[in-house]
Motif scaffolding. Sequence first.
Motif, PDB file in Angstrom:
ATOM      1  N   CYS A  71       0.818  -1.215   0.000  1.00 37.45           N
ATOM      2  CA  CYS A  71       0.000   0.000   0.000  1.00 37.45           C
ATOM      3  C   CYS A  71       0.853   1.267   0.000  1.00 37.45           C
ATOM      4  O   CYS A  71       0.564   2.211  -0.734  1.00 37.45           O
ATOM      5  N   HIS A  76      -1.553   3.324  -2.496  1.00 37.05           N
ATOM      6  CA  HIS A  76      -2.961   2.952  -2.359  1.00 37.05           C
ATOM      7  C   HIS A  76      -3.696   4.017  -1.553  1.00 37.05           C
ATOM      8  O   HIS A  76      -3.089   4.758  -0.790  1.00 37.05           O
ATOM      9  N   ASP A  77      -5.014   4.077  -1.698  1.00 38.75           N
ATOM     10  CA  ASP A  77      -5.775   5.112  -0.999  1.00 38.75           C
ATOM     11  C   ASP A  77      -6.271   4.672   0.382  1.00 38.75           C
ATOM     12  O   ASP A  77      -7.159   5.291   0.949  1.00 38.75           O
ATOM     13  N   CYS A  78      -5.673   3.636   0.941  1.00 40.51           N
ATOM     14  CA  CYS A  78      -6.026   3.198   2.294  1.00 40.51           C
ATOM     15  C   CYS A  78      -5.209   3.994   3.321  1.00 40.51           C
ATOM     16  O   CYS A  78      -4.380   4.832   2.954  1.00 40.51           O
ATOM     17  N   LYS A  79      -5.417   3.693   4.588  1.00 41.53           N
ATOM     18  CA  LYS A  79      -4.731   4.414   5.663  1.00 41.53           C
ATOM     19  C   LYS A  79      -3.206   4.339   5.531  1.00 41.53           C
ATOM     20  O   LYS A  79      -2.510   5.343   5.620  1.00 41.53           O
ATOM     21  N   ARG A  80      -2.698   3.148   5.311  1.00 41.26           N
ATOM     22  CA  ARG A  80      -1.239   2.984   5.208  1.00 41.26           C
ATOM     23  C   ARG A  80      -0.690   3.620   3.937  1.00 41.26           C
ATOM     24  O   ARG A  80       0.366   4.242   3.945  1.00 41.26           O
ATOM     25  N   ALA A  82      -1.931   6.136   2.297  1.00 45.77           N
ATOM     26  CA  ALA A  82      -2.078   7.589   2.310  1.00 45.77           C
ATOM     27  C   ALA A  82      -1.084   8.271   3.242  1.00 45.77           C
ATOM     28  O   ALA A  82      -0.935   9.493   3.211  1.00 45.77           O
ATOM     29  N   ARG A  83      -0.397   7.486   4.061  1.00 45.00           N
ATOM     30  CA  ARG A  83       0.569   8.059   5.007  1.00 45.00           C
ATOM     31  C   ARG A  83       1.749   8.659   4.239  1.00 45.00           C
ATOM     32  O   ARG A  83       2.362   7.998   3.408  1.00 45.00           O
ATOM     33  N   GLN A  84       2.014   9.910   4.506  1.00 46.76           N
ATOM     34  CA  GLN A  84       3.111  10.593   3.838  1.00 46.76           C
ATOM     35  C   GLN A  84       4.288  10.765   4.795  1.00 46.76           C
ATOM     36  O   GLN A  84       4.114  11.309   5.882  1.00 46.76           O
ATOM     37  N   CYS A 123      -3.323  -4.312   2.113  1.00 46.32           N
ATOM     38  CA  CYS A 123      -4.379  -4.228   3.131  1.00 46.32           C
ATOM     39  C   CYS A 123      -5.489  -5.252   2.898  1.00 46.32           C
ATOM     40  O   CYS A 123      -6.181  -5.641   3.838  1.00 46.32           O
TER      41      CYS A 123
END
Length: 141
Positions: A71, A76-80, A82-84, A123
């Motif tokens: 991810c 990927h657009d999930c929580k992990r 999207a983490r920058q 995920c």
Amino acid sequence: MARGHDVFDQTKRSAIMRAVKSSGTAPELAVRTAVRALGYGRRYRLNGAALPGKPDLVFGAMRKVIFVHGCFWHGHDCKRGARQPKDNAAYWQNKIARNRARDASALASLKARGWVSLTVWECETRQAAPLSRKLDAFLAK
């Protein structure tokens, strides 16, 4: 230390990055386990180097491939995903953007060659039942 600088020296950072696996990862093993449980265990090859994007699983007779993407690494657009990262943010944004562009190019090239592809995100491998349903729907078509 100023923001944007690595907390590790170059030798240590190189060792850390070398330890990041590209195949045989836990998500990939989860997908392979699910594929075997569905009865497709003898129908695929690993890491199709001859195909664009080097798919993780190649079902040659079916002309289908499966990519198992991390991810974070593939945006990927999930929580992990999207983490920058805060350190060296521009580098990581560019790297992930390049990965996404490369992924899109590989998918388009495969489609042009008559291959059908499926991307399974890291995920999605955490819960066996939904993963199995997704893989079954793709492989049974």
